[in-house]
Design an enzyme around this catalytic site. Structure first.
Site: not given
Ligand code: HPA
Length: 266
Positions: A55, A77, A80, A107, A205, A229, A241
């Site tokens: 990012h 996010h 974070e 994602a 997320m 995934n 990740h």
């Protein structure tokens, strides 16, 4: 807010974007190819810095496919440690800059067992399991009402445009419900089973706070998930990740073609 807008206008020669795009994990390189003005979040008054690999953390302005676009190359996010208000501040900034349509990308893990890594999914609706809502707190009527309707966050006309663009490109676009939890831990198999029973198709997320705020502010929203995934318990493989970033990178060509054609068709 006026501080932020003035700063952006001064640094972009008064660029007036009509479309905002939030580029998710591993999907940011559209903004490397198209950038007329780029400003690091760390320089923008009111923005918080991105701390995650994959990012980049820049606001990028460009003409793409005949449209004036502002891109978030990387997002902040909730996991974070930023507040919901902080992570959705850029969406309000987009509104103030004149943006009418917001394209949110991310994602996500496949909850729906017929999905596969590499699939692109048009978000038809979402489930907020983050345990927080970005609109909690005093309401600023300038942006939207206290109790905003959320019965069509993901705009049906935009979904049609995405579908037509995907069909033209020969992409088998999926449709589905995105469920967001706060992270940063991936879900457990039991949580993914619950998500499936609740009606979710993909887990992530992010995106949900931005979608709520964009809809509240009266902007049209399109959401696209890159399925990176199998979600927890869907396969025996452990989640990482790195897998998320690698799959997103592999899908990048299709993802980019899709975004370019959607922009052209808007
Ligand atoms: N779960 C939550 N977030 C994600 C996933 C996942 O499986 N993949 C990419 N982001």
């Amino acid at each position: 807010m006026q501080n932020t807008i003035n700063f952006i206008h001064q640094n972009t020669n008064n660029f007036r974007p009509e479309i905002g795009i939030v580029l998710g994990s591993g999907l940011g390189n559209l903004a490397d190819e198209y950038n007329e003005f780029a400003i690091a979040y760390s320089d923008i008054p009111g923005f918080v810095k991105s701390t995650i690999d994959g990012h980049k953390g820049r606001l990028v302005f460009a003409n793409i496919a005949g449209k004036k676009v502002v891109m978030m190359q990387g997002r902040n996010h909730y996991y974070e440690g930023h507040s919901m208000a902080d992570i959705t501040y850029p969406i309000k900034v987009m509104k103030e800059l004149g943006v009418k349509v917001v394209i949110l990308t991310n994602a996500a893990g496949a909850v729906n067992k017929i999905f596969n890594p590499g699939d692109l999914m048009v978000i038809t609706d979402h489930i907020n399991l983050m345990g927080a809502n970005p609109l909690v707190g005093p309401n600023d009527e300038k942006f939207g009402p206290r109790f905003p309707d959320m019965s069509e966050i993901y705009n049906k006309d935009l979904i049609k445009i995405a579908d037509n663009s995907g069909r033209f490109l020969g992409l088998n676009l999926r449709h589905g419900v995105y469920i967001a939890s706060s992270g940063p831990s991936y879900e457990t198999p039991a949580e993914i089973k619950m998500a499936r029973i609740m009606g979710a198709d993909a887990a992530g997320m992010s995106t949900v706070p931005e979608a709520i705020v964009a809809n509240y502010c009266g902007m049209k929203v399109l959401g696209i998930s890159c399925i990176t995934n199998y979600a927890s318990g869907v396969s025996t493989k452990k989640l990482s990740h790195q897998e998320v970033i690698d799959t997103a990178a592999n899908v990048n060509k299709n993802f980019k073609s899709l975004i370019l054609l959607i922009l052209k068709n808007l």
